[in-house]
Scaffold this motif. Sequence first.
Motif, PDB file in Angstrom:
ATOM      1  N   UNK A   1      -8.992  -2.233  11.437  1.00 58.24           N
ATOM      2  CA  UNK A   1      -7.939  -2.640  10.519  1.00 58.24           C
ATOM      3  C   UNK A   1      -7.456  -4.041  10.868  1.00 58.24           C
ATOM      4  N   UNK A   2      -7.325  -4.893   9.866  1.00 60.70           N
ATOM      5  CA  UNK A   2      -6.722  -6.209  10.054  1.00 60.70           C
ATOM      6  C   UNK A   2      -5.754  -6.439   8.905  1.00 60.70           C
ATOM      7  N   UNK A   3      -4.558  -6.912   9.242  1.00 59.37           N
ATOM      8  CA  UNK A   3      -3.544  -7.146   8.211  1.00 59.37           C
ATOM      9  C   UNK A   3      -2.614  -8.255   8.688  1.00 59.37           C
ATOM     10  N   UNK A   4      -1.869  -8.868   7.786  1.00 61.32           N
ATOM     11  CA  UNK A   4      -0.944  -9.921   8.197  1.00 61.32           C
ATOM     12  C   UNK A   4       0.199  -9.349   9.028  1.00 61.32           C
ATOM     13  N   UNK A   5       0.813 -10.207   9.803  1.00 60.65           N
ATOM     14  CA  UNK A   5       2.075  -9.843  10.418  1.00 60.65           C
ATOM     15  C   UNK A   5       3.147  -9.839   9.331  1.00 60.65           C
ATOM     16  N   UNK A   6       4.181  -9.064   9.515  1.00 60.45           N
ATOM     17  CA  UNK A   6       5.246  -9.048   8.519  1.00 60.45           C
ATOM     18  C   UNK A   6       5.470  -7.675   7.939  1.00 60.45           C
ATOM     19  N   UNK A   7       6.391  -7.622   6.996  1.00 61.37           N
ATOM     20  CA  UNK A   7       6.854  -6.334   6.477  1.00 61.37           C
ATOM     21  C   UNK A   7       5.935  -5.724   5.431  1.00 61.37           C
ATOM     22  N   UNK A   8       5.179  -6.540   4.730  1.00 60.46           N
ATOM     23  CA  UNK A   8       4.364  -6.003   3.636  1.00 60.46           C
ATOM     24  C   UNK A   8       5.228  -5.661   2.428  1.00 60.46           C
TER      25      UNK A   8
END
Length: 294
Positions: free
Chosen positions: A72-79
């Motif tokens: 899994x790869x995703x941006x940092x932050x709240x989404x």
Amino acid sequence: MADRDGTDGAAGLDGLIIPPLSRRGFVMTSLMSGLTLATTRVEAQVIHTDAAGIVAGEVKIPAGDGPMPAYRAMPEGAGPFPIVLVVEEIFGVHDYIKDICRRLAKLGYCAVAPELYARQGDLSTMTDPKAIIRDVIAKTPDAQWIGDLDATAAWAASAAKGDPQRLAVMGWCRGGRDVWLYAAHRRDLRAAVAWYGPLGGERTDIQLRTAGDVAADIKAPLLALYGGADTGIPVASVEEARDRAKVAGRDVELVIYPDAPHGFHADYRPSYRREAAEDGWNRALAFLQAHGVG
């Protein structure tokens, strides 16, 4: 009628799903490290994407019969972040597939690549592509990996800050074939991108339909990226699938790169063609954006 998660469940798939599905234990309980051992490759990947500014690494996804390894790869932050399900080649979720997830995360996506063959064999130890196809790929029911992609989408929405209203799928080689079938399965997909996925192949009691068979049944806009010099996938077969889809009122955009062989996006193999790979990648990203996945 679609289920609440946007899938068709067991109905309406003309044999794509065969309930009840017999489950087996996982052979692979974690992802492989490095690149696959099963193909001649260049000395190193052409593209390497770091994890700065993103959250990336191996995760475990509940799959009904145990935890399924995935990357899994995703941006940092709240989404919440738009979700892209990343479907591997036949070689497993190795460094090339992981890097694709990081590339997508850098662009704002929650990208998840489940190890869809974890029950059938340990791809980290296999060196013969023919043995992988015979002993792993051919023995993996379509029902199984489709259910696993559904589980991955649900996990991404509940545990990885993913937005289930912005769901897409992208796959390469065998994963490109699977993109066609998954687009025929899931009604809430916003977009699908198939990189040189085989349209034909043998039909068996666990793999009842080919990608070409479901062309008229896809439920999401699909971008098909293929090589004109691919000796295993005739251009005519791809054009026939596109035409069958269009006659049925489906949205398929086909791009043929005349001089590109199979695997032209795989930057760790001699088949890599930079110009076609970069153009296809840019088209794929634009396609996602155009269909609300961004």
